[in-house]
Write an enzyme that holds these catalytic residues in place. Structure first.
Site: not given
Length: 483
Positions: A101, A208, A406
């Site tokens: 990922c 997105l 992250h």
């Protein structure tokens, strides 16, 4: 259940669990966090998992967790641990079910004014062209032969088959391909799950994002990355879909049997592992490399459809709009690297589970175009706050095996978000922030609501103040597609 063990404050950004706190610890544990964050981290009990990881056979250095730490499978999400490359063990829980990922950032030379009021149309086109949601299937039909090539070659396969530009590969971690991949280590079931899903976003926290570069903190590095204040960018967040999940599931089951058979003492069965020099450990590593390659091919294909979407709506070529990949980073992966351990250089395997490689300037693994400034690090926050672009610093090389956070990290579980939040409130919140949202389901929207996440500004403050990374730019959303 909260963590009630001892946490010693080292400084403003570091907390230590000593190696005598939990039976079986082979080293200490370090949590990167400031005082405002530590109470919530305790409440999640994730420090217990950081301590448990310190029991991993062959671990070197400290067991570490980034400020976006929260409870995960075996390892905490936000966990980093390195093991000796010869005598250490590999643990699927230290990589996660969604192998590789990761996040890809695509720049443009456009401003919002250049979009000419087409923001909503552009997001709608992205939603149409990039399949998203639970069980979503890709637009490209492939078979077993192509799947072998994808597992072996990653981004290279995608580019060679018309899904992108050769220079995209240079802007991808590992150039989009881990060389140790061996498709024979991947089961038929994992292949069958991955074949129909190639080129899709999936569900969960995948997205997105259409952004604008709102703030530039380091003009020289931002220029090197091709980022200008006011420019439109696209952030892609997804992974290896069902293929990677199946690889992790199957090898975890095998490793649980291995641990029982060989009487390996671990504080949590979810830390199931196998020696790197065993057939099982080696096979899993090679299969994980295949999963990582699938994920890079997946994001590469999505990049192609992002460019096509811009072309369809704006009537210009992607090349003419300057739609280059800034960088692509993995968040769930294990890497064979060389690092300093107790003042001498050593080959190690670094598990990064919900953490990002953040190499400082000079490392040969960094693509030549960024080697003199450091590796780009892309850190999403939540769907309302947007994304930070950072750069790796020397402190990461000295302390964390070249690793940093992250993302923002969850402060509310998915189950809690579903029970406590309302989809209508999330939609209104996005609307009031002038962010156009497309989402496949209310359930997925609630699970990823901004209120479910920590304050990413605090997370970024810690990793930058600790010297792991430096701030380069902040990207603010104007449109979001949620998986």
């Amino acid at each position: 259940m909260a963590w009630n063990g001892k946490l010693r404050r080292v400084d403003d950004n570091r907390w230590e669990i000593s190696k005598d706190e939990v039976p079986g610890m082979r080293t200490n544990a370090i949590i990167y966090a400031n005082e405002r964050m530590i109470d919530h981290i305790r409440a999640d009990n994730a420090p217990q998992q950081v301590a448990n990881v310190a029991c991993l056979p062959g671990i070197v250095g400290s067991s570490m967790a980034m400020p976006d730490i929260h409870w995960g499978y075996g390892f905490p999400i936000g966990g980093v641990a390195a093991v000796d490359a010869d005598s250490g063990s590999i643990s699927p829980g230290g990589i996660g079910f969604d192998i590789n990922c990761g996040v890809r950032l695509i720049k443009t030379d456009l401003t919002v004014d250049d979009l000419g009021g087409n923001v909503n149309a552009l997001v709608d086109e992205l939603y149409k062209n990039v399949p998203s949601g639970l069980g979503s299937k890709g637009l490209t039909k492939i078979g077993n032969k192509e799947m072998d090539d994808i597992l072996l070659n990653g981004s290279k396969w995608a580019v060679e088959n018309g899904y992108g530009w050769e220079r995209d590969i240079e802007a991808t971690e590992e150039r989009g391909r881990m060389d140790d991949a061996d498709p024979s280590t991947v089961s038929d079931k994992a292949r069958k799950r991955g074949i129909p899903q190639l080129g899709s976003l999936g569900s969960g926290n995948h997205f997105l994002e259409l952004d604008v570069v709102d703030n530039v903190f380091d003009k020289d590095v931002a220029k090197k990355f091709g980022l200008k204040e006011g420019a439109v960018t696209v952030t892609v967040h997804c992974g290896s879909r069902g293929c990677g999940h199946q690889v992790a599931t199957e090898y975890l089951q095998e490793m649980e049997r291995y641990v029982r058979t060989n009487n390996i003492q671990l504080p949590d069965r979810q830390l199931a592992c196998a020696p790197l020099d065993s057939k099982l450990g080696d096979d899993y590593y090679k299969a994980m490399c295949c999963g990582a390659n699938y994920a890079w091919a997946n994001r590469q294909m999505i990049t192609h459809w992002v460019r096509e979407s811009f072309e369809n709506i704006l009537g210009c070529t992607a090349e003419g709009m300057g739609m280059d990949v800034v960088y692509d980073v993995a968040h769930n992966i294990a890497k064979k690297e060389r690092h300093d351990v107790e003042k001498h250089s050593e080959n190690v395997l670094v598990h990064r589970k919900g953490s990002t490689r953040a190499f400082a300037a000079g490392r040969t693994e960094i693509t030549p175009m960024y080697r003199d400034v450091g590796q780009p690090v892309i850190i999403p926050g939540d769907m309302k706050i947007g994304t930070y672009v950072l750069v790796g610093k020397k402190g990461a090389m000295e302390e964390t095996f070249g690793s940093t956070c992250h993302g923002a990290g969850r402060k509310m579980s998915r189950k809690a978000a579903l029970s406590k939040l309302k989809a209508s409130d999330v939609k209104n919140e996005m609307r009031s922030s002038n962010i156009y949202l497309r989402s496949g389901s209310d359930e997925g929207l609630l699970e990823e609501a901004p209120a479910a996440y920590k304050d990413v500004d605090e997370v970024i403050r810690v990793v930058c103040d600790a010297g792991l990374t430096g701030k380069v730019a902040k990207l603010t959303p104007i449109g979001v597609v949620k998986g």
